[in-house]
Design an enzyme around this catalytic site. Structure first.
Site, PDB file in Angstrom:
ATOM      1  N   GLU A 241       0.887  -1.180   0.000  1.00  0.00           N
ATOM      2  CA  GLU A 241       0.000   0.000   0.000  1.00  0.00           C
ATOM      3  C   GLU A 241       0.912   1.213   0.000  1.00  0.00           C
ATOM      4  O   GLU A 241       1.411   1.625   1.052  1.00  0.00           O
ATOM      5  CB  GLU A 241      -0.901   0.001   1.245  1.00  0.00           C
ATOM      6  N   CYS A 275      -2.631   8.983   2.171  1.00  0.00           N
ATOM      7  CA  CYS A 275      -2.351   8.396   0.858  1.00  0.00           C
ATOM      8  C   CYS A 275      -3.460   8.746  -0.126  1.00  0.00           C
ATOM      9  O   CYS A 275      -3.237   8.826  -1.322  1.00  0.00           O
ATOM     10  CB  CYS A 275      -2.183   6.885   0.973  1.00  0.00           C
TER      11      CYS A 275
HETATM   12  P1  NDP Z   1       8.110   4.920   4.982  1.00  0.00           P
HETATM   13  O1  NDP Z   1       8.249   4.200   3.700  1.00  0.00           O
HETATM   14  O2  NDP Z   1       9.174   5.845   5.386  1.00  0.00           O
HETATM   15  O3  NDP Z   1       7.952   3.879   6.187  1.00  0.00           O
HETATM   16  C1  NDP Z   1       6.937   2.896   6.244  1.00  0.00           C
HETATM   17  C2  NDP Z   1       7.321   1.834   7.247  1.00  0.00           C
HETATM   18  O4  NDP Z   1       8.425   1.062   6.749  1.00  0.00           O
HETATM   19  C3  NDP Z   1       7.800   2.392   8.582  1.00  0.00           C
HETATM   20  O5  NDP Z   1       7.329   1.585   9.628  1.00  0.00           O
HETATM   21  C4  NDP Z   1       9.299   2.331   8.433  1.00  0.00           C
HETATM   22  O6  NDP Z   1       9.998   2.346   9.630  1.00  0.00           O
HETATM   23  C5  NDP Z   1       9.448   0.994   7.723  1.00  0.00           C
HETATM   24  N1  NDP Z   1      10.726   0.781   7.043  1.00  0.00           N
HETATM   25  C6  NDP Z   1      11.654   1.693   6.674  1.00  0.00           C
HETATM   26  N2  NDP Z   1      12.682   1.083   6.034  1.00  0.00           N
HETATM   27  C7  NDP Z   1      12.397  -0.243   6.009  1.00  0.00           C
HETATM   28  C8  NDP Z   1      13.070  -1.391   5.485  1.00  0.00           C
HETATM   29  N3  NDP Z   1      14.214  -1.281   4.835  1.00  0.00           N
HETATM   30  N4  NDP Z   1      12.495  -2.579   5.633  1.00  0.00           N
HETATM   31  C9  NDP Z   1      11.296  -2.700   6.262  1.00  0.00           C
HETATM   32  N5  NDP Z   1      10.617  -1.655   6.787  1.00  0.00           N
HETATM   33  C10 NDP Z   1      11.156  -0.442   6.653  1.00  0.00           C
HETATM   34  O7  NDP Z   1       6.707   5.658   4.911  1.00  0.00           O
HETATM   35  P2  NDP Z   1       6.073   6.688   5.935  1.00  0.00           P
HETATM   36  O8  NDP Z   1       5.938   6.057   7.275  1.00  0.00           O
HETATM   37  O9  NDP Z   1       6.768   7.990   5.837  1.00  0.00           O
HETATM   38  O10 NDP Z   1       4.589   6.830   5.350  1.00  0.00           O
HETATM   39  C11 NDP Z   1       4.251   7.743   4.358  1.00  0.00           C
HETATM   40  C12 NDP Z   1       4.003   7.038   3.049  1.00  0.00           C
HETATM   41  O11 NDP Z   1       3.067   6.003   3.237  1.00  0.00           O
HETATM   42  C13 NDP Z   1       3.393   7.948   2.002  1.00  0.00           C
HETATM   43  O12 NDP Z   1       4.009   7.714   0.769  1.00  0.00           O
HETATM   44  C14 NDP Z   1       1.942   7.496   1.945  1.00  0.00           C
HETATM   45  O13 NDP Z   1       1.303   7.730   0.730  1.00  0.00           O
HETATM   46  C15 NDP Z   1       2.090   6.040   2.217  1.00  0.00           C
HETATM   47  N6  NDP Z   1       0.828   5.514   2.706  1.00  0.00           N
HETATM   48  C16 NDP Z   1       0.111   4.685   1.890  1.00  0.00           C
HETATM   49  C17 NDP Z   1      -1.125   4.216   2.287  1.00  0.00           C
HETATM   50  C18 NDP Z   1      -1.921   3.296   1.418  1.00  0.00           C
HETATM   51  O14 NDP Z   1      -2.828   2.674   1.960  1.00  0.00           O
HETATM   52  N7  NDP Z   1      -1.653   3.176   0.135  1.00  0.00           N
HETATM   53  C19 NDP Z   1      -1.706   4.615   3.583  1.00  0.00           C
HETATM   54  C20 NDP Z   1      -0.856   5.475   4.340  1.00  0.00           C
HETATM   55  C21 NDP Z   1       0.351   5.903   3.914  1.00  0.00           C
HETATM   56  P3  NDP Z   1      10.407   3.738  10.333  1.00  0.00           P
HETATM   57  O15 NDP Z   1       9.666   4.846   9.662  1.00  0.00           O
HETATM   58  O16 NDP Z   1       9.996   3.525  11.715  1.00  0.00           O
HETATM   59  O17 NDP Z   1      11.876   3.895  10.142  1.00  0.00           O
END
Ligand code: NDP
Length: 523
Positions: A241, A275
């Site tokens: 997502e 999103c």
């Molecule tokens: P990120 O991609 O920065 O992070 C998402 C999650 O992935 C966090 O828990 C993060 O940890 C974790 N993460 C980071 N690096 C890794 C890795 N290498 N392996 C596994 N997990 C990892 O996104 P954001 O949290 O900033 O969220 C914003 C984004 O999410 C926007 O692009 C938004 O559009 C999208 N989004 C999409 C939705 C949908 O349903 N399509 C709904 C809501 C948001 P940590 O941040 O703790 O380092």
């Protein structure tokens, strides 16, 4: 911010409105994540034996626990994500509660075994059906923007389908993660069945490395790609997502008062950090000037402030780098000919992460404002000649998550919706499809793949198994050994019987075709 003084084993829970640390939450050492998955796997083995109706009973208990702790949950969501309390209630607490309510009632039907009728004569003697079995342990890695709604609406159907879950919330929202684990424990779910591991990307990576049976990832395109690659190496299936760049098409016959309110809300709710935010507005030229005026009037009436203040309409962005990004995209758009009609500035006087809700017109696809996910409080608008041009622009994006069409003519709205590349299109509404439990959520292209929510969502968490019972247990199959000239001819007659088309071709081949079924195998 006291971030430098924080001991390494603790995660700060930070209020984006002030930058102050609200609490410290224990960080999970990455080397412990594998052990959590092992324990979840053991718990799942027992959970899978629990009848689905009993699982649903626990979901009803979960709903009660959610209701009882809704104020504490709302405090945590407001505290860590910065959104106004009303948004925490409607978009986080409601979605979590409704997911528990919906799956407690609908999981048995969604997972019920299904008969498979067979169309081919070769399979007529078979009785087939599908069963939906749990996958095992689902890894759920989430973003920070809806810290309750997103993980809860994925964990709930996962456990309803008989799985265990190891959930990794964003390190921006560890308090919400902690409360999620506590909710499942209070509702009487078995120990270790729903576990939350806390930390940053390294903990997410460790979760993937520990080999869950599926990963549901919600986050940015860049991280999604990394997660998909890591999962592909281990052949772990994924649901991704990712981001969105949702279009809103306003036709000349739309109710402009309603549509402008929707544009303003859809662009700024959650401070634009959704999103499904309205990120690209395409407005028919006959009404675009009036529409822009309404958007400006309404934007100017909005109160920017901390989510904890009941008067606040728009809260802060999550972190200072997001504020800088807003200034950058506006600067780029203005340099390429866009006009800022109101807003456009950071507000450091209010706190470190505030940015004014902003209306920008004359935006086009040459600008970052229409190319990249903005994820902030900017209403960006382009005037179009008519519906055809709007559809063309709406589809001109690597993202394909959702969109909306605004018109008084429902039929026209529906036919435009069918031509837009997106996982969901709403006519005369925006964003709320996420909160409709029946509606599958997800996109294609840069928005990811797979679905959460709805029946399509729960089936992502199940293994589809086909079970086939042959009704002629003493009969050898015609296609078994032994072969020979006679079988070759009979097989060809069978093809002519089955696929020649007209009834007369069928009749003329029926005898020869049937011979295949009743042949002597000559053992
Ligand atoms: P990120 O991609 O920065 O992070 C998402 C999650 O992935 C966090 O828990 C993060 O940890 C974790 N993460 C980071 N690096 C890794 C890795 N290498 N392996 C596994 N997990 C990892 O996104 P954001 O949290 O900033 O969220 C914003 C984004 O999410 C926007 O692009 C938004 O559009 C999208 N989004 C999409 C939705 C949908 O349903 N399509 C709904 C809501 C948001 P940590 O941040 O703790 O380092």
């Amino acid at each position: 911010m006291a971030a430098t003084a924080i001991p390494i084993e603790m995660l700060p829970s930070i209020d984006p409105a002030t930058g102050k640390v609200l609490a410290h939450i224990g960080r999970t050492p990455p080397e412990m994540v594998g052990r959590t998955v092992v324990l979840a796997r053991a718990a799942q083995k027992e959970w899978a034996k629990v009848p689905v109706r009993e699982r649903c009973r626990r979901l009803r208990k979960l709903r009660e626990c959610l209701m009882a702790s809704r104020n504490e949950l709302a405090d945590a969501v407001v505290g860590e994500s910065g959104k106004p309390r009303v948004e925490a209630v409607f978009a986080d607490i409601f979605v979590a509660l409704d997911s528990a309510e919906y799956w407690s009632k609908k999981a048995p039907a969604a997972l019920r075994r299904e008969r498979v009728p067979h169309h081919s004569s070769a399979a007529k003697a078979k009785s087939g059906h599908l069963v939906y079995e749990p996958l095992g342990v689902i890894g759920i890695i989430s973003s920070w923007n809806y810290p309750l709604a997103i993980p809860m609406s994925q964990i709930i159907p996962a456990v309803a389908a008989g799985n265990a879950v190891v959930s990794k919330p964003s390190d921006f929202t560890p308090r919400c993660g902690e409360l999620i684990e506590r909710l499942f424990r209070s509702a009487g779910f078995p120990q270790d069945l729903v576990a939350v591991v806390q930390g940053g990307g390294e903990v997410g990576q460790a979760l993937v490395e520990s080999g869950p049976d599926k990963v549901l990832f919600t986050g940015s395109v860049g991280t999604g790609r990394q997660v998909a690659e890591a999962c592909a190496k281990k052949l772990i299936p994924t649901v991704l997502e990712l981001g969105g760049k949702d279009a809103m098409i306003v036709l000349a016959d739309a109710d402009l008062e309603t549509a402008s309110s929707a544009a303003v809300w859809g662009s700024y709710t959650n401070c634009g950090q959704a999103c499904l935010s309205v990120e690209r507005l395409f407005v028919e030229e006959a009404v675009s000037q009036r529409f822009a005026e309404l958007c400006v009037q309404k934007t100017k009436k909005l109160h920017l402030g901390p989510g904890s203040d009941p008067a606040t309409d728009v809260g802060p962005l999550i972190r200072p780098q997001h504020v800088r990004r807003m200034s950058d995209v506006i600067e780029d758009a203005v340099a390429r000919g866009a006009r800022v009609l109101c807003g456009g500035n950071p507000r450091p006087d209010l706190g470190p992460n505030f940015f004014e809700p902003t209306v920008v017109t004359d935006v086009d696809s040459s600008m970052n404002l229409f190319q990249e996910e903005t994820f902030g409080p900017i209403l960006a608008m382009q005037t179009v000649k008519g519906a055809e041009e709007a559809i063309r622009h709406a589809n001109d994006s690597p993202f394909a998550l959702a969109a909306s069409v605004w018109t008084k003519d429902a039929k026209k709205g529906q036919s435009i919706a069918e031509r837009i590349r997106a996982g969901a299109v709403m006519v005369n509404d925006a964003i709320s499809c996420f909160a409709i439990a029946e509606a599958p959520h997800g996109g294609s292209g840069a928005s990811g793949w797979g679905r959460t929510h709805g029946r399509a969502g729960i089936l992502e968490m199940a293994q589809t198994k086909y079970i086939d019972v042959d009704r002629l247990p003493r009969k050898e199959k015609p296609w078994w050994y032994r072969y020979g000239r006679e079988l070759e001819q009979a097989a060809d007659a069978f093809l002519r019987f089955e696929f020649s088309g007209g009834i007369s071709a069928k009749l003329s081949n029926v005898r020869a075709g049937l011979k295949t079924f009743f042949r002597d195998h000559g053992w």
